[in-house]
Each structure stands twice: as structure tokens, then as C-alpha cells.
Enzyme design. Structure first.
Site, PDB file in Angstrom:
ATOM      1  N   GLY A 241       0.791  -1.268  -0.146  1.00  0.00           N
ATOM      2  CA  GLY A 241      -0.053  -0.020  -0.191  1.00  0.00           C
ATOM      3  C   GLY A 241       0.769   1.292  -0.036  1.00  0.00           C
ATOM      4  O   GLY A 241       1.996   1.089  -0.359  1.00  0.00           O
ATOM      5  N   SER A 242       0.268   2.264   0.574  1.00  0.00           N
ATOM      6  CA  SER A 242       1.087   3.683   0.638  1.00  0.00           C
ATOM      7  C   SER A 242       1.917   3.693   1.549  1.00  0.00           C
ATOM      8  O   SER A 242       2.305   2.888   2.517  1.00  0.00           O
ATOM      9  CB  SER A 242       0.057   4.688   0.900  1.00  0.00           C
ATOM     10  OG  SER A 242      -0.442   4.675   2.238  1.00  0.00           O
ATOM     11  N   ARG A 243       3.161   4.716   1.302  1.00  0.00           N
ATOM     12  CA  ARG A 243       4.220   4.854   1.958  1.00  0.00           C
ATOM     13  C   ARG A 243       3.497   5.309   3.738  1.00  0.00           C
ATOM     14  O   ARG A 243       4.007   4.801   4.487  1.00  0.00           O
ATOM     15  CB  ARG A 243       5.109   5.911   1.582  1.00  0.00           C
ATOM     16  CG  ARG A 243       6.220   5.971   2.543  1.00  0.00           C
ATOM     17  CD  ARG A 243       7.178   7.264   2.208  1.00  0.00           C
ATOM     18  NE  ARG A 243       7.607   7.189   0.751  1.00  0.00           N
ATOM     19  CZ  ARG A 243       8.788   7.733   0.425  1.00  0.00           C
ATOM     20  NH1 ARG A 243       9.565   8.475   1.282  1.00  0.00           N
ATOM     21  NH2 ARG A 243       8.972   7.750  -0.777  1.00  0.00           N
ATOM     22  N   GLU A 265       5.443  -3.334   1.250  1.00  0.00           N
ATOM     23  CA  GLU A 265       5.864  -2.859  -0.148  1.00  0.00           C
ATOM     24  C   GLU A 265       5.264  -1.275  -0.328  1.00  0.00           C
ATOM     25  O   GLU A 265       3.853  -1.383  -0.156  1.00  0.00           O
ATOM     26  CB  GLU A 265       5.224  -3.773  -1.332  1.00  0.00           C
ATOM     27  CG  GLU A 265       5.596  -3.174  -2.617  1.00  0.00           C
ATOM     28  CD  GLU A 265       5.167  -3.830  -3.599  1.00  0.00           C
ATOM     29  OE1 GLU A 265       4.540  -3.024  -4.633  1.00  0.00           O
ATOM     30  OE2 GLU A 265       4.840  -5.309  -3.778  1.00  0.00           O
ATOM     31  N   CYS A 302       2.695  -1.077  -9.018  1.00  0.00           N
ATOM     32  CA  CYS A 302       3.778  -0.649  -8.190  1.00  0.00           C
ATOM     33  C   CYS A 302       4.964  -0.529  -9.140  1.00  0.00           C
ATOM     34  O   CYS A 302       5.874   0.037  -8.585  1.00  0.00           O
ATOM     35  CB  CYS A 302       4.013  -1.660  -7.232  1.00  0.00           C
ATOM     36  SG  CYS A 302       3.934  -3.656  -7.552  1.00  0.00           S
ATOM     37  N   GLU A 392       6.565   9.183  -5.486  1.00  0.00           N
ATOM     38  CA  GLU A 392       5.685   8.456  -6.657  1.00  0.00           C
ATOM     39  C   GLU A 392       4.296   9.383  -6.720  1.00  0.00           C
ATOM     40  O   GLU A 392       3.707   9.902  -5.717  1.00  0.00           O
ATOM     41  CB  GLU A 392       5.460   7.064  -5.970  1.00  0.00           C
ATOM     42  CG  GLU A 392       4.404   6.355  -6.714  1.00  0.00           C
ATOM     43  CD  GLU A 392       4.117   5.052  -6.083  1.00  0.00           C
ATOM     44  OE1 GLU A 392       3.755   3.835  -6.797  1.00  0.00           O
ATOM     45  OE2 GLU A 392       4.094   4.953  -4.966  1.00  0.00           O
TER      46      GLU A 392
END
Length: 525
Positions: A241-243, A265, A302, A392
Site C-alpha cells: 500500500g501507501s508509504r 511494499e 507498483c 511516486e
């Protein structure tokens, strides 16, 4: 299948009472039935208790039984037939062909991990026989094998509702390792999650396993997700998912009284390096292939190519002209959720409003919940001076960095954050330059590929889907491929343990027929 909107805890089903989750068709805005109840802390307690109770009996099963179980999950998923594909299409907006391929990948990786179990190499069995007469000190008998960590939490991903979700790679590798799994379903596809979850439940029952081997919960907010990672019975977690979300959960995992591995990830822009000879020889062809990779699946991969690095000059101008011609007619594409669409639009707008950034090309205009593809350009010096340009933008947006010379190209490479992939487009005449950059590129990515793009991750023995931070939280592991099982194992060494007490993997007679490393050498004994 008649969807109920229930949580699947152990072998049973129960209605969650903490808020409500509904699927939404991103292509039409239609709110889908049924409503799914979010889990309460009591529901979570039950799921984690079931997983803990299942751990010892599950890890003690013969590897053949575990392998058969994984194959049974694959069979039960396939038995869902077209109903599964129709529901995933409704919840994700993804096309049928893509989802049929993803279903094949999902069942294929389950069967691949079944073969890993039958092979036994993941155990890394080692034997150093006793040397009682060694001087000046005798050596004890030492034997080593890998064992499972314990119950694992898995968080479903938004962009792969099958292959990175309830029965995806994290779940398959954890179950193969011998770890019961508690899955937190992604709120974007609750119906798909229930269908896959019930298929796993059916496989658990068909194989006669402890029902706590698998549970599926929904979270109407963030409380249950946080509590799941914090639960002392959970010994590892997998997340895609998101940072921001990954770092928040990672902090909980590391802040526990007993910290646990948290495999997240999170963020990658997957740079593409265009080397001079290749750019001169086939720049327009590379540009067309690049646009195809950039816009595939609305860019919601991704491994999407979000950055192009090249030396400035007429060859790069030719590449950009071809890219503009290829990108301009590309229709806007439906994105996975309204929230993802909004975040993408905000990211593209921020790039367009950055003074040093030039818009090179855009695709066709977007309608509601669609993403309009976009390509931007910036000088190497300005890219280095504005670090936010390397963040990103999840979708079909990319930036071309025009480097003044090789020294600036090298500076840009060194300044990059960690990546899942780096792609090199080169011809034989570029090999010397590529060799000079390769030591730095190796420090930046988990996968380096030539004359292609990172989209398309082969599920194989030699695949690495991971990379230095922020691509993942632990660059030593992969979430795709057979090496993914290592995330949920740890080594145990047995010193001078009587033969009768040794696990079969380490007994002198080798009843499992494993290839083992004996006194440092691989042997079948």
C-alpha cells in the site's frame, strides 16, 4: 455465491458490528450490495486466538498435507468460476482479460508454493556432525532447520484484488511456511474478498485442518488494522500500500513489547535509463513501448515506469516526439477507487504547477474517476534541486529527466531513493557505460532489467519483488517468487540433541529424502 457481508473467523462466519463497508463500482459509481460489517476488537480477539490455537497443529503437519492444502485452495478458487470475475470487475473497474490472467497467477503461485513444500529446500537443513577427537576442543553435533514464525497478518492490496490480496502471495507464502493467516480485506473489494475467503475456508475444511488456519476480517476505519499488528499472537505481517500507511503500521510493529518483522511494499517510481546508442538506434520504438507500459492498467502498478533518465540531445528530442504522438490519443482510464483517482489528479496537478517542470504530453481528458495520462520533462539540475519530483504519483504519470552529461546522470542515479525496479535500454555499444553505473544501480533496486519495463512480475524462483526503502521496509526479502517464504521462517540450531528427539528433517537416516548441507557440502544422505 450468495455474499453475506460477514467476517470469516476460523471456520465460522459472523456479522461485524463496527461501521459498514460497501464496494463501489469505480466505472459507474454504483454502490454494491451487500453491506459488510467492520470487525470489533472482540472479533479481532477471536480471530487471533483461533490463529494461535491453530499454529502448533498446523506447523506439525506433513509437508505433503500442507502442499495438498495449497492446491485445494487453488481448486476452490477456480470452482468459483465466472461469478468471481464478474464481482472483481464490478469492484475494481479492471477488464476481464486482466482479471482472468490475475486469477491464473493467483492459483499458479499457490501451486508453486506446493512444489516448494515438496522440494524441502526452504528448510535449509544443515548438519555439522560431532568431532569428539578434534583438538584443542571437540566439536558438538549441530543441526539446523528453518521453522515458521507463527500467525501472520496480511493486508490486501487495492491494485491486485486477487494476486496481492486474500489468497495472494503473502498468504500463499505464509501458509506454505506453516503460519496461520489473519487477512485484513481491502475495503475497495469486500465482495471479492469474501468469495476468496470462503474458498479458503472450504479448502481448510476439505483438508481436515484446524479452522483457525485462516480468518478474514474487515476494518471500517484504522483501529482494527492497528490492533491486528499490535496483537501479541501475531508474529509477522505483510502489507502492500501507501508509504504513509506502511510506515504507520511498521511503527506499531516495531513499538510492540515484542517487535515483529513488518514486510511493507510502499513506494517506487521504477526509473528507466535510456543509454545513448539504444536511444539513437531505436528511440521512437522505445517511446511507443514506454507509453504502453505507462498506461497499462491506468498506470496502477507498483512497477509503473514513473521516471525516465537520459542524456539531453536530439536523440532524446526524437524520443519525446514519439512519446507525445503515442500518448496523446490514449483514452483516460478508470482508476481503482474514487480516492485513488483524486490523489492521482492532485499529484499530476502538483507536477504541472511546479515552475521548473514542463508538460510534454497528456492523454485524452478524464471523466469522473478516470486518470488522464501525463508526461513531464525537467532538467537534471532542477530534478536534483527539487526532491519532491522523485515522489511516486500512483497512476499513468512519468517525468523525463534531461541530464546535461554523464556526470549529472550519475548524480541523479546516486540521489534516487530505493526502487522495486530499474530498467536499462541499451545496445552493445552502451555496455561500458552500463558497467560503470551498475554498482550504483544495484544499491538502488531489487530488480534490474534490460530492454523492457518493470511491469509484469514473473512468479518464479529467481524473482525479487522488493528493494531498498521506501520501495519496501526490508530490502533483504521479496514478496513475489518462491524466496518469499523466507520472510515467515527462522532458523533453529539443535546441539547434541538425541537422535530420537530430532525432527525428521535432521535425522541421520533422512526419512524425508532431503538434500542437506552436511559439513558444508550438499548431500543426499
Amino acid at each position: 455465491m450468495n455474499l453475506t457481508g460477514e467476517l470469516l473467523i476460523g471456520g465460522g462466519a459472523t456479522r461485524g458490528a463496527q461501521g459498514e463497508i460497501r464496494g463501489v463500482n469505480p466505472a459507474t459509481g454504483e454502490v454494491l450490495d451487500p453491506a459488510f460489517g467492520g470487525a470489533t476488537l472482540q472479533n479481532l480477539e477471536a480471530a487471533c486466538a483461533q490463529a494461535a490455537a491453530a499454529f502448533q497443529p498446523y506447523r506439525a503437519l506433513p509437508y505433503e498435507t500442507r502442499a495438498t492444502f495449497l492446491e485445494a485452495i487453488a481448486e476452490h478458487i477456480e470452482a468459483l468460476g465466472d461469478d468471481l470475475i464478474v464481482r472483481v470487475m464490478a469492484e475494481s473497474g479492471l477488464p476481464r482479460a486482466r482479471l482472468e490472467g490475475e486469477r491464473g497467477r493467483t492459483t499458479g503461485q499457490l501451486r508453486l508454493f506446493a512444489s516448494v513444500l515438496r522440494d524441502g529446500g526452504f528448510l535449509e537443513a544443515r548438519i555439522d556432525p560431532a568431532m569428539p577427537d578434534r583438538k584443542p576442543m571437540a566439536r558438538p553435533d549441530l543441526r539446523l532447520r528453518n521453522i515458521p514464525l507463527g500467525p501472520v497478518a496480511v493486508f490486501g492490496a487495492s491494485n491486485f484484488p486477487l494476486a496481492f490480496s486474500v489468497a495472494g502471495g503473502d498468504t500463499a507464502s505464509a501458509l506454505a511456511a506453516g503460519c496461520p493467516v489473519v487477512v485484513k480485506a481491502h475495503p475497495a473489494h469486500p465482495g471479492t474478498s469474501e468469495m476468496i475467503g470462503r474458498a479458503i475456508q472450504s479448502a481448510v475444511a476439505a483438508c481436515g485442518l484446524h479452522p483457525g488456519v485462516f480468518s478474514l476480517i474487515h476494518d471500517s476505519g484504522f483501529e482494527i488494522s492497528q490492533a491486528l499488528v499490535a496483537d501479541p499472537r501475531i508474529k509477522a505481517a505483510g502489507f502492500t500500500g501507501s508509504r504513509r500507511g506502511g510506515l504507520a503500521l511498521a511503527a506499531i510493529a516495531q513499538g510492540r513489547p515484542e517487535p515483529i518483522p513488518f514486510y511493507a511494499e510502499m513506494s517506487s517510481i521504477n526509473p528507466v535509463l535510456l543509454f545513448p546508442a539504444a536511444l539513437a538506434a531505436r528511440g521512437p520504438a522505445i517511446a511507443r513501448d514506454f507509453v504502453g507500459a505507462l498506461t497499462l492498467g491506468a498506470g496502477q502498478f507498483c512497477t509503473n515506469p514513473g521516471l525516465i533518465l537520459a542524456l539531453d540531445g536530439p536523440e532524446l528530442d526524437g524520443f519525446l516526439t514519439a512519446a507525445e504522438e503515442a500518448l496523446s490519443p490514449v483514452p483516460a482510464a478508470t482508476m481503482l477507487t474514487p480516492a485513488i483517482s483524486r490523489v492521482y489528479a492532485d499529484g499530476v496537478r502538483a507536477l504541472a504547477q511546479t515552475p521548473v517542470v514542463k508538460q510534454v504530453a497528456v492523454g485524452q481528458e478524464a471523466l469522473q474517476n478516470q486518470g488522464q495520462a501525463a508526461l513531464f520533462g525537467v532538467s537534471g539540475a532542477d530534478f536534483l534541486a527539487h526532491p519532491h519530483l522523485a515522489e511516486e504519483v500512483f497512476g499513468a504519470a512519468s517525468i523525463v529527466v534531461r541530464c546535461a552529461d554523464l556526470a549529472e546522470l550519475h548524480k541523479v542515479v546516486v540521489a534516487l531513493e530505493g526502487q522495486l525496479t530499474i530498467a536499462l535500454h541499451m545496445d552493445e555499444a552502451d555496455h561500458v557505460l552500463a558497467a560503470d553505473l551498475l554498482p550504483d544501480l544495484e544499491l538502488k533496486a531489487g530488480r534490474i532489467l534490460v530492454n523492457g519495463f518493470g511491469t509484469g512480475v514473473e512468479v518464479a524462483h529467481a524473482m525479487v519483488h522488493g528493494g531498498p526503502f521506501p520501495a519496501t521496509s526490508d530490502s533483504r526479502v521479496t514478496s513475489v517468487g518462491t524466496l518469499a517464504i523466507a520472510r515467515f521462517l527462522r532458523p533453529v540450531s539443535y546441539q547434541n540433541l538425541p537422535g530420537a528427539l530430532l525432527p525428521d528433517e535432521l535425522k541421520a537416516e533422512n526419512p524425508l529424502g532431503l538434500v542437506r548441507r552436511v559439513d558444508g557440502k550438499l548431500n543426499l544422505i
